[in-house]
Write an enzyme that holds these catalytic residues in place. Structure first.
Site, PDB file in Angstrom:
ATOM      1  N   SER A   1       7.464   4.530  12.517  1.00 14.82           N
ATOM      2  CA  SER A   1       8.863   5.486  12.005  1.00 14.82           C
ATOM      3  C   SER A   1       9.000   5.794  13.722  1.00 14.82           C
ATOM      4  O   SER A   1       8.689   5.397  14.340  1.00 14.82           O
ATOM      5  CB  SER A   1       7.651   6.846  12.107  1.00 14.82           C
TER       6      SER A   1
ATOM      7  N   THR B   1       0.602  -1.423   0.391  1.00 13.59           N
ATOM      8  CA  THR B   1       0.352  -0.229  -0.120  1.00 13.59           C
ATOM      9  C   THR B   1       1.141   1.602  -0.161  1.00 13.59           C
ATOM     10  O   THR B   1       2.485   1.232   0.654  1.00 13.59           O
ATOM     11  CB  THR B   1      -1.121  -0.100   1.007  1.00 13.59           C
ATOM     12  N   GLY B   2      -0.092   2.274  -0.708  1.00 15.28           N
ATOM     13  CA  GLY B   2       1.309   3.711  -0.880  1.00 15.28           C
ATOM     14  C   GLY B   2       2.968   3.507  -1.689  1.00 15.28           C
ATOM     15  O   GLY B   2       3.482   3.523  -1.113  1.00 15.28           O
ATOM     16  N   GLY B   3       2.484   2.768  -2.383  1.00 14.44           N
ATOM     17  CA  GLY B   3       3.500   1.996  -2.976  1.00 14.44           C
ATOM     18  C   GLY B   3       3.712   2.960  -4.227  1.00 14.44           C
ATOM     19  O   GLY B   3       4.183   2.316  -5.340  1.00 14.44           O
TER      20      GLY B   3
ATOM     21  N   TYR C   1       1.401  12.394  14.877  1.00 13.11           N
ATOM     22  CA  TYR C   1       1.497  11.379  13.842  1.00 13.11           C
ATOM     23  C   TYR C   1       2.657  10.107  14.940  1.00 13.11           C
ATOM     24  O   TYR C   1       2.937   9.861  14.672  1.00 13.11           O
ATOM     25  CB  TYR C   1       2.896  12.507  13.372  1.00 13.11           C
TER      26      TYR C   1
ATOM     27  N   SER D   1       5.748   5.778  -4.206  1.00  9.52           N
ATOM     28  CA  SER D   1       6.728   6.127  -4.246  1.00  9.52           C
ATOM     29  C   SER D   1       7.429   6.738  -2.738  1.00  9.52           C
ATOM     30  O   SER D   1       6.694   5.655  -1.778  1.00  9.52           O
ATOM     31  CB  SER D   1       5.833   8.402  -4.576  1.00  9.52           C
ATOM     32  N   GLY D   2       8.416   6.719  -2.931  1.00  7.62           N
ATOM     33  CA  GLY D   2       9.394   7.092  -1.745  1.00  7.62           C
ATOM     34  C   GLY D   2       9.605   5.519  -1.700  1.00  7.62           C
ATOM     35  O   GLY D   2       9.396   4.869  -1.944  1.00  7.62           O
ATOM     36  N   ILE D   3       9.134   5.218  -0.080  1.00  8.93           N
ATOM     37  CA  ILE D   3       9.760   3.816   0.551  1.00  8.93           C
ATOM     38  C   ILE D   3       9.079   2.394  -0.465  1.00  8.93           C
ATOM     39  O   ILE D   3       9.163   1.419  -0.957  1.00  8.93           O
ATOM     40  CB  ILE D   3       9.970   4.151   2.117  1.00  8.93           C
ATOM     41  N   GLY D   4       7.749   2.722  -0.851  1.00  5.79           N
ATOM     42  CA  GLY D   4       6.946   1.982  -1.415  1.00  5.79           C
ATOM     43  C   GLY D   4       6.960   1.973  -2.603  1.00  5.79           C
ATOM     44  O   GLY D   4       7.221   0.544  -2.924  1.00  5.79           O
TER      45      GLY D   4
END
Length: 255
Positions: A142, A16-18, A155, A20-23
């Site tokens: 995190s 999920t959230g794939g 957060y 950009s970034g870490i995904g």
């Protein structure tokens, strides 16, 4: 584990959230490590299309907001219609926005917790029927869960909840031999800095200067470095690793 190995040969991965970034970096790493198919989700069709161009034909990109229960059901149904079962679920989607304690609104609270806590919880729960026995779940938390960073109380707390889920689910899923672990990145150079936290280049440069002294690694992390830790937790090399938090933070909160 080498990124070019076949550690995930013929496996089906969902991130999920794939887009950009870490995904995105994790999707690339799983593909390089032999994955048969990688599903990625995101809220922006444009970014999903861009990610699909980068990742190639082993990827199926599905527009879905993890804060939406109906979107998660649609995600489940689309994977089931493909006849796929999931070997690895990387619950990575999350947001980071500032909030000022004393002036935080209910809407700000809901926005963060709907994605980072409720969204992650129901992502995993809704996809459990598609998880193979002895599969692996990696949750993205995190180091903020341990640091108590100012103006990020929502957060920080949401990521502490993610860490707690891994402990509980490792027990809840032991009969199915599904491992559940947490990756807790440190400061990582991803688009969330600009898009979520509203940081300008000067802010990022100042943060980098701070890390030069504060972190033993002396720098920010890169998405590919976090992805390498995700792949370890998801792999058979971590077959006896369960319920842990792996901090990939350059030593920032370790020393």
């Amino acid at each position: 584990m080498s990124a070019t190995s076949n550690a995930f040969n013929e496996q089906t991965i969902l991130i999920t959230g794939g887009s950009s970034g870490i995904g995105l970096a994790s999707a690339q790493a799983f593909i390089h490590a032999g994955a048969k198919r990688v599903y990625i989700t995101g809220r922006s069709q444009v970014r999903l299309d861009q990610a699909r161009e980068i990742l190639g034909n082993k990827v199926i990109a599905i527009k879905a907001d993890v804060a939406s229960i109906s979107d998660l059901q649609t995600l489940h149904d689309k994977i089931a219609q493909q006849g796929d079962k999931i070997d690895v679920l990387f619950a990575n989607a999350g947001i980071a926005i500032h909030n000022q304690f004393g002036n935080t609104t209910a809407n700000e609270f809901a926005t963060t917790f709907d994605t980072n806590v409720k969204g992650l919880f129901f992502t995993v729960q809704s996809l459990l029927p598609l998880m193979k026995p002895a599969s692996a779940i990696v949750l993205n938390a995190s180091i903020a869960a341990s640091k108590g960073m100012p103006n990020l109380s929502l957060y920080n707390a949401s990521k502490a909840a993610v860490r707690s889920f891994a402990r509980s689910w490792a027990n809840d899923l032991k009969d199915r031999q599904i491992r559940v672990n947490t990756i807790s990145p440190g400061v990582t150079r991803t688009p969330i800095m600009e898009n979520g936290l509203g940081m300008k280049e000067e802010d990022i440069a100042n943060f980098s200067a701070y890390l030069a002294d504060a972190a033993p690694a002396g720098r920010m992390g890169q998405p590919e470095e976090i992805a390498a830790a995700v792949l370890f937790l998801a792999s058979k090399a971590a077959s006896y690793v369960n319920g842990v938090e792996l901090c990939a933070d350059g030593g920032l909160i370790q020393v």
